[in-house]
Write a protein that holds these residues in place. Structure first.
Motif, PDB file in Angstrom:
ATOM      1  N   ARG A  36       0.846  -1.194   0.000  1.00 43.17           N
ATOM      2  CA  ARG A  36       0.000   0.000   0.000  1.00 43.17           C
ATOM      3  C   ARG A  36       0.879   1.241   0.000  1.00 43.17           C
ATOM      4  NH1 ARG A  36      -0.716   2.275   5.139  1.00 43.17           N
ATOM      5  NH2 ARG A  36       0.390   1.091   6.727  1.00 43.17           N
ATOM      6  N   GLU A  75      -5.808  -5.223  -6.398  1.00 41.36           N
ATOM      7  CA  GLU A  75      -6.695  -4.353  -5.610  1.00 41.36           C
ATOM      8  C   GLU A  75      -6.393  -2.864  -5.829  1.00 41.36           C
ATOM      9  OE1 GLU A  75      -4.375  -6.350  -4.427  1.00 41.36           O
ATOM     10  OE2 GLU A  75      -3.278  -5.484  -2.742  1.00 41.36           O
ATOM     11  N   HIS A  76      -5.350  -2.547  -6.598  1.00 39.41           N
ATOM     12  CA  HIS A  76      -4.992  -1.132  -6.789  1.00 39.41           C
ATOM     13  C   HIS A  76      -5.835  -0.491  -7.885  1.00 39.41           C
ATOM     14  CE1 HIS A  76      -0.643  -1.810  -5.134  1.00 39.41           C
ATOM     15  NE2 HIS A  76      -1.565  -1.875  -4.198  1.00 39.41           N
ATOM     16  N   ASP A  77      -6.430   0.635  -7.551  1.00 36.25           N
ATOM     17  CA  ASP A  77      -7.154   1.413  -8.555  1.00 36.25           C
ATOM     18  C   ASP A  77      -6.553   2.819  -8.541  1.00 36.25           C
ATOM     19  OD1 ASP A  77      -8.809   2.895 -10.107  1.00 36.25           O
ATOM     20  OD2 ASP A  77     -10.642   2.498  -8.957  1.00 36.25           O
TER      21      ASP A  77
END
Ligand SMILES: Cc1cc2nc3c(=O)[nH]c(=O)nc-3n(C[C@H](O)[C@H](O)[C@H](O)COP(=O)(O)OP(=O)(O)OC[C@H]3O[C@@H](n4cnc5c(N)ncnc54)[C@H](O)[C@@H]3O)c2cc1C
Length: 194
Positions: A36, A75-77
């Motif tokens: 993250r 999951e990265h946008d």
């Protein structure tokens, strides 16, 4: 990456500038282990007009701001992540680099996220340096420039030995070409030297 054209000079900047995170193990834990964005990023700020005035109009500045991010995960946008992280970066620079007046001074702005890098350069997961070369198994090495079991297969570039960055990439091409030459699977072109 943020690329900013700003309508004023920031005299406190040198050509190369860093503002560090308060706690670098925490920063790298977020990026490498949790995948993250670090809430308190180390930022590299380059102000090249300090060395070569012609890169920006008189009295203005062309800034290049780089932070570490994880490579692209499912999951990265980045459409959502980018505006939020841009704010974190600008606030960090205001707080630690005396750049409180940076945002209102922006005239031109571009950015490059791992998603952009992946899409633009066909780089796997937007990871500009290829697979990690640290850890017990890699021992600091990138994949070799030649795999003897695969005849005619050679690797050159930032993701292969000796690694990323322009000087290394040139060396990588040199080593791969040299190996190809030594393997003599391609006839020498007329006039070739060596
Ligand atoms: C933002 C940023 C800043 C950097 N700053 C520095 C720096 O200051 N100093 C430094 O030394 N290095 C820097 N680097 C690293 C350096 O740019 C790379 O290590 C180097 O460009 C890698 O070279 P390469 O030939 O392996 O790959 P690339 O330069 O990515 O070239 C590969 C090319 O192949 C093309 N391609 C991909 N797939 C296909 C396909 N299927 N068919 C046809 N074409 C294809 C891509 O479009 C691309 O043009 C930086 C990188 C980035 C992203």
């Amino acid at each position: 990456m943020l690329y900013l054209g700003v309508n004023r000079r920031f005299p406190q900047l040198s050509h190369h500038n860093f503002v560090f995170s308060e706690n670098s193990p925490e920063e790298f834990h977020a990026v490498y282990d949790q995948h993250r964005l670090a809430p308190d990023p180390t930022c590299y700020v380059c102000a090249p007009a300090r060395t070569e005035a012609a890169v920006a109009p008189p009295g203005r500045e062309a800034l290049y701001i780089l932070v570490h991010t994880p490579y692209l995960r499912p999951e990265h946008d980045w459409k959502k992540m980018f505006p939020e992280y841009r704010r974190v970066i600008l606030e960090k620079l205001a707080r630690t680099a005396g750049l409180e007046d940076l945002e209102p001074a922006i005239e031109v702005e571009r950015h490059l996220t791992p998603e952009d890098i992946g899409a633009r350069y066909a780089v796997w997961n937007g990871a500009i340096y290829g697979i990690a070369s640290h850890g017990r198994l890699q021992g600091g090495f990138k994949p070799a420039n030649h795999e003897p079991k695969l005849k005619g297969f050679y690797l050159a570039g930032g993701a292969a030995h000796p690694g990323p960055g322009m000087p290394m990439v040139l060396m990588s091409g040199w080593i791969a070409a040299d190996r190809l030459d030594r393997d003599q699977i391609v006839p020498k072109t007329q006039g070739a030297v060596g």
